[in-house]
Design a protein around this motif. Structure first.
Motif, mmCIF file in Angstrom:
data_model
loop_
_atom_site.group_PDB
_atom_site.id
_atom_site.type_symbol
_atom_site.label_atom_id
_atom_site.label_comp_id
_atom_site.label_asym_id
_atom_site.label_seq_id
_atom_site.Cartn_x
_atom_site.Cartn_y
_atom_site.Cartn_z
ATOM 1 N N ARG A 49 9.448 -9.241 -6.329
ATOM 2 C CA ARG A 49 8.008 -8.612 -6.711
ATOM 3 C C ARG A 49 7.410 -9.893 -7.250
ATOM 4 N N SER A 83 4.893 -2.985 -12.905
ATOM 5 C CA SER A 83 3.697 -3.212 -12.005
ATOM 6 C C SER A 83 3.619 -4.436 -11.208
ATOM 7 N N THR A 132 4.165 -4.097 -0.915
ATOM 8 C CA THR A 132 3.808 -2.939 -1.209
ATOM 9 C C THR A 132 3.360 -2.881 -2.751
ATOM 10 N N GLN A 133 2.239 -2.298 -3.119
ATOM 11 C CA GLN A 133 2.023 -2.432 -4.537
ATOM 12 C C GLN A 133 2.448 -1.002 -5.139
ATOM 13 N N VAL A 134 2.973 -1.444 -6.676
ATOM 14 C CA VAL A 134 3.644 -0.246 -7.547
ATOM 15 C C VAL A 134 3.035 -0.715 -8.759
ATOM 16 N N GLY A 185 4.985 2.090 -1.709
ATOM 17 C CA GLY A 185 4.566 1.847 -3.216
ATOM 18 C C GLY A 185 3.558 2.933 -3.378
ATOM 19 N N LEU A 209 11.032 2.420 -2.122
ATOM 20 C CA LEU A 209 10.721 1.315 -1.474
ATOM 21 C C LEU A 209 11.346 1.430 0.096
ATOM 22 N N TYR A 230 5.682 -5.691 -4.449
ATOM 23 C CA TYR A 230 7.100 -5.787 -3.835
ATOM 24 C C TYR A 230 7.229 -5.875 -2.556
#
Length: 115
Positions: free
Chosen positions: A39, A91, A109-111, A9, A20, A94
């Protein structure tokens, strides 16, 4: 218990791309279960985005169809999600898991998609 570890991310501009990755502590998960990406955005429920069966068939949620691609590398025991043409509404954190979810959730993991 299987451990799932997501990575890849980051922060991107609208229209950008990310890839990812998801590694599982037990490699058999990908040959025994359909797996997928989920997500969760702040204040919203976790949603499934994409899934891949043990024989490689894929399916996507309507709002990511054509922009996201799920794939699996059996030799590396890794699940991937290619995110293209990202939008601010993508956003979220995920996650990967089986479909439907069977194992404990990883950290995710941050997007973040923002201009």
């Amino acid at each position: 218990q299987v451990q799932l570890v997501e990575s890849g991310g980051g922060s991107v501009l609208p229209g950008g791309s990310l890839t990812l990755s998801c590694a599982a502590s037990n490699s058999a998960i990908f040959s025994l279960y359909a797996t997928g990406w989920y997500r969760q955005a702040p204040g919203k429920q976790r949603e499934v985005l994409a899934g891949i069966t043990t024989n490689g068939a894929t399916q996507y949620a309507d709002d990511v169809q054509g922009r996201f691609t799920i794939s699996r590398d059996d030799a590396k025991n890794t699940l991937y999600l290619q995110l293209n043409t990202l939008k601010p509404e993508d956003s979220a954190v995920y996650y990967c898991n089986t479909v439907p979810d069977t194992f404990s959730w990883g950290q995710g993991t941050q997007v973040t998609v923002s201009s």
